[in-house]
Design an enzyme around this catalytic site. Structure first.
Site, PDB file in Angstrom:
ATOM      1  N   ARG A  88       0.838  -1.211   0.000  1.00  0.00           N
ATOM      2  CA  ARG A  88       0.000   0.000   0.000  1.00  0.00           C
ATOM      3  C   ARG A  88       0.873   1.262   0.000  1.00  0.00           C
ATOM      4  O   ARG A  88       0.531   2.263  -0.626  1.00  0.00           O
ATOM      5  CB  ARG A  88      -0.939   0.007   1.205  1.00  0.00           C
ATOM      6  N   ASP A 140     -19.729   4.858   2.282  1.00  0.00           N
ATOM      7  CA  ASP A 140     -18.403   4.240   2.415  1.00  0.00           C
ATOM      8  C   ASP A 140     -17.474   5.363   2.856  1.00  0.00           C
ATOM      9  O   ASP A 140     -17.784   6.554   2.673  1.00  0.00           O
ATOM     10  CB  ASP A 140     -17.943   3.654   1.067  1.00  0.00           C
TER      11      ASP A 140
HETATM   12  C1  LIG Z   1     -14.269  -5.468   1.378  1.00  0.00           C
HETATM   13  S1  LIG Z   1     -15.281  -4.068   1.058  1.00  0.00           S
HETATM   14  C2  LIG Z   1     -16.875  -4.788   1.327  1.00  0.00           C
HETATM   15  C3  LIG Z   1     -17.890  -4.233   0.341  1.00  0.00           C
HETATM   16  C4  LIG Z   1     -19.289  -4.822   0.453  1.00  0.00           C
HETATM   17  N1  LIG Z   1     -19.907  -4.502   1.713  1.00  0.00           N
HETATM   18  C5  LIG Z   1     -19.278  -6.318   0.235  1.00  0.00           C
HETATM   19  O1  LIG Z   1     -19.543  -7.067   1.172  1.00  0.00           O
HETATM   20  O2  LIG Z   1     -19.008  -6.750  -0.882  1.00  0.00           O
HETATM   21  C6  LIG Z   1     -15.030  -3.098   2.542  1.00  0.00           C
HETATM   22  C7  LIG Z   1     -15.440  -1.644   2.363  1.00  0.00           C
HETATM   23  O3  LIG Z   1     -15.444  -1.035   3.656  1.00  0.00           O
HETATM   24  C8  LIG Z   1     -14.995   0.294   3.507  1.00  0.00           C
HETATM   25  N2  LIG Z   1     -14.502   0.809   4.795  1.00  0.00           N
HETATM   26  C9  LIG Z   1     -13.334   0.524   5.432  1.00  0.00           C
HETATM   27  N3  LIG Z   1     -13.226   1.230   6.571  1.00  0.00           N
HETATM   28  C10 LIG Z   1     -14.370   1.957   6.679  1.00  0.00           C
HETATM   29  C11 LIG Z   1     -14.853   2.878   7.639  1.00  0.00           C
HETATM   30  N4  LIG Z   1     -14.153   3.194   8.713  1.00  0.00           N
HETATM   31  N5  LIG Z   1     -16.069   3.452   7.430  1.00  0.00           N
HETATM   32  C12 LIG Z   1     -16.793   3.140   6.334  1.00  0.00           C
HETATM   33  N6  LIG Z   1     -16.382   2.283   5.381  1.00  0.00           N
HETATM   34  C13 LIG Z   1     -15.183   1.691   5.554  1.00  0.00           C
HETATM   35  C14 LIG Z   1     -13.910   0.207   2.459  1.00  0.00           C
HETATM   36  O4  LIG Z   1     -13.665   1.445   1.842  1.00  0.00           O
HETATM   37  C15 LIG Z   1     -14.476  -0.858   1.508  1.00  0.00           C
HETATM   38  O5  LIG Z   1     -15.122  -0.264   0.407  1.00  0.00           O
END
Ligand SMILES: C[S@@+](CC[C@H](N)C(=O)[O-])C[C@H]1O[C@@H](n2cnc3c(N)ncnc32)[C@H](O)[C@@H]1O
Length: 278
Positions: free
Chosen positions: A33, A138
């Site tokens: 990253r 998000d």
């Molecule tokens: C692996 S993806 C999951 C997407 C979807 N919910 C799924 O199950 O396919 C995780 C998402 O969580 C978001 N995320 C991570 N930390 C976060 C936070 N503190 N608040 C809101 N979203 C967050 C990331 O940007 C990412 O888009």
């Protein structure tokens, strides 16, 4: 190669700005990253970059670099089966509106899958829901931009749709600008109008919602990035926004933790709120 101190600075910043907890076993991931961050900021000096982020610059780029955004249409399809066959069906039968919150929407496949599910239920049950709304948030502005465009690669997604979905109802197909035999698909306007995308950090001290505002909360495959105390804190804040009798969908390796006594499990990572958490 990054020094232990550089990796720790990145770890601290990731936690401070997103709650993402990167353990000692994540050094390779952090290094990758940081490489990406250097490319994005067009600089080779990681100490200078980290100092800038520590002083409040490039936060959005940093957060976007450290989030994992893997998602796909109808991921964990059984949740969409449940949404259609239980939640939407009940709402239609009782002539109630549905208010849905998707709390880690990534590039949009999850919220658009929710909308397609509702539209298919309306078609199948031959009566439409009286009304419904979907808020999708998000933390990562890059993925929200993608989600708002509604544009996806067709080949990547062709196998993702369950048999009861007719993609042609919801997507327009376009030639791919760079890949000759591929297509892009674009979500049709009638579906795009039904969702609002917004930025929200699940680690925020309080959420801008009323208590019992939502009938359904999707919080899937994001809790896994937080430590257990933070998972509990997030679950409690989300739980407050969920109506009694409302449904919480969690990802395949997530659980309601301290909220377990206040929910009834009614399917794989499907939880119905039975009691208020006080
Ligand atoms: C692996 S993806 C999951 C997407 C979807 N919910 C799924 O199950 O396919 C995780 C998402 O969580 C978001 N995320 C991570 N930390 C976060 C936070 N503190 N608040 C809101 N979203 C967050 C990331 O940007 C990412 O888009």
């Amino acid at each position: 190669m990054y020094s232990a101190r550089q990796l720790d600075r990145a770890r601290d910043l990731a936690y401070r700005h997103s709650g993402i907890t990167l353990g000692d076993n994540k050094d390779v991931m952090i290094s990758n990253r940081l490489d990406k961050l250097k490319r994005s900021l067009n600089s080779d000096d990681i100490d200078a970059i980290l100092a800038l982020v520590e002083n409040g610059h490039h936060i959005e780029i940093f957060v976007s670099t450290f989030t994992t955004n893997k998602t796909n249409f109808f991921r964990e399809t059984f949740h969409f089966d449940d949404l259609k066959e239980r939640v939407v069906k009940q709402a239609i039968e009782s002539n109630q509106p549905l208010k849905i919150y998707c709390s880690a929407a990534s590039t949009g496949e999850e919220p658009y899958s929710i909308l397609m599910t509702i539209e298919e239920a309306n078609r199948e049950y031959k009566t439409a829901l009286s009304s419904y709304s979907l808020l999708a948030t998000d933390i990562d502005l890059d993925v929200l931009k993608h989600a708002s465009s509604g544009i996806y690669e067709w080949n990547k997604n062709a196998d993702d749709f369950p048999s009861w979905i007719k993609p042609a109802e919801y997507f327009k197909r376009r030639a791919h600008p760079t890949k000759e035999d591929d297509y892009l698909i674009k979500v049709k306007d009638h579906l795009m109008r039904k969702v609002r995308f917004d930025q929200m950090n699940l680690m925020s001290v309080s959420y801008p919602f009323k208590s019992e505002e939502f009938d359904v909360v999707f919080c899937r495959n994001v809790l896994i990035y937080f430590n257990q105390d933070d998972q509990n804190a997030i679950l409690k804040k989300l739980f407050r926004t969920l109506k009694l009798g409302g449904t919480l969908y969690l990802g395949h390796s997530e659980s309601p933790l301290e909220l377990a006594p206040y929910v009834e499990r009614c399917g794989q990572n499907i939880f119905v709120k039975t009691k208020e958490y006080l």
